[in-house]
Design an enzyme around this catalytic site. Structure first.
Site, short mmCIF file in Angstrom:
data_model
loop_
_atom_site.label_atom_id
_atom_site.label_comp_id
_atom_site.label_asym_id
_atom_site.label_seq_id
_atom_site.Cartn_x
_atom_site.Cartn_y
_atom_site.Cartn_z
CE LYS A 217 7.91 -0.74 -5.31
NZ LYS A 217 6.72 -1.15 -6.14
CD GLU B 274 2.54 -3.56 -8.84
OE1 GLU B 274 2.70 -2.32 -8.94
OE2 GLU B 274 1.63 -4.18 -9.42
CG ASP C 68 6.01 0.79 -11.47
OD1 ASP C 68 5.64 1.49 -10.51
OD2 ASP C 68 5.55 -0.35 -11.68
CD GLU D 272 0.18 2.51 -4.09
OE1 GLU D 272 -0.20 3.49 -4.75
OE2 GLU D 272 1.08 1.73 -4.49
#
Length: 298
Positions: free
Chosen positions: A147, A149, A78, A215
């Site tokens: 994927k 989050e 994204d 990340e």
């Protein structure tokens, strides 16, 4: 455009890209295989101690270049919101955007495992919404995995998708869809935050995730998570000890204008190259040098 000093920004070299598994015939990067990479291949690479690269891609042509270069995993992230669609954050990206561009990346590749992001608002309601969104990416775009989050907060979604046969990559640390809450800063500093991230990573693994993106977390914490998991970790701003590394391709290739993240290394200066080409074309048109006779039909 911000450039790193030349001494810190060496050109890419295929000969310098070595890893514990790079000489293995089934190596993800540099191996002899031509079929589509699967999540089973990533698990095998973890067992071999092989490090591997991942890049983002948002269109068929760029994806085909990375596929030909041997990049084993391509993420239709994204991040397209920031570097492809002109948004300030990833939040406005929709599943329509993601499905269309994921399908383009799949069409442009023959070997890479293509992972599509579940966009903000497409899975937070719960497992049913997550399954609907992920199923769309698998059926309409042809991705090999999705994927999302979150660790414990996305546990039910991850379990539902895995039980439905859809491979899930988890994303922890700085989660860009939560930018309005977290901001853009290093995550996992301090004992409590570090323990929470480790707990989230193990929860994602227990729920069936095949890999975890870390990340913007301290390198020592990322190394600890990598040692504690049986599934691969993918670092971005998480130090050198994760199983894999991912970069946004426009950062990696020097297409991004202005300031780039500290953790990014620019391996080319495509923004300057493309600008030079555009100016050369414009000069030829204005000066009458293009089109010449060899470009003309009679």
């Amino acid at each position: 455009m911000t450039q790193l000093p030349a001494a810190q920004n060496p050109p890419a070299s295929a000969g310098s890209a070595t890893s514990a598994g790079s000489d293995h015939p089934k190596a993800l990067y540099g191996g002899a295989g031509t079929r589509r990479i699967t999540v089973r291949d990533l698990a095998a690479a973890k067992e071999r101690g092989e490090k591997w690269p991942m890049l983002t891609a948002y269109d068929a042509m760029t994806a085909s270049v990375f596929d030909e270069a041997g990049i084993p995993v391509l993420l239709v992230g994204d991040s397209m919101g920031n570097c492809h669609l002109g948004f300030d954050t990833t939040v406005p990206v929709t599943m329509d955007h993601m499905t269309m561009l994921s399908a383009a990346v799949v069409r442009g590749t023959s070997r890479a495992l293509v992972v599509g992001d579940l966009t903000f608002g497409s899975y937070q309601e719960g497992p049913v919404q997550a399954l609907r969104s992920a199923t769309r990416l698998v059926k309409e775009a042809g991705v090999g995995a999705v994927k999302l989050e979150g660790g414990e907060r996305s546990l039910a979604q991850t379990e539902t998708l895995v039980q439905a046969g859809i491979p899930v990559m988890a994303h922890l640390g700085l989660t860009p869809q939560s930018v309005n809450t977290l901001g853009y800063r290093v995550q996992g500093r301090g004992d409590e935050a570090a323990h929470r991230l480790v707990r989230d990573a193990k929860a994602a693994q227990d729920a069936g995730a095949f890999a975890v993106v870390l990340e913007l977390v301290p390198a020592e914490l990322a190394a600890e998570v990598t040692r504690s998991l049986q599934i691969p970790t993918v670092g971005i701003g998480a130090g050198p000890d994760t199983d894999a590394q991912v970069l946004v391709w426009t950062d990696m290739a020097g297409m991004t204008g202005g300031k780039v993240p500290r953790f990014t290394r620019q391996y080319a200066d495509l923004r300057r190259t493309l600008g030079d080409a555009a100016r050369a074309f414009a000069g030829d048109v204005v000066g009458g040098a293009f089109p010449a006779e060899e470009h003309t039909f009679h």
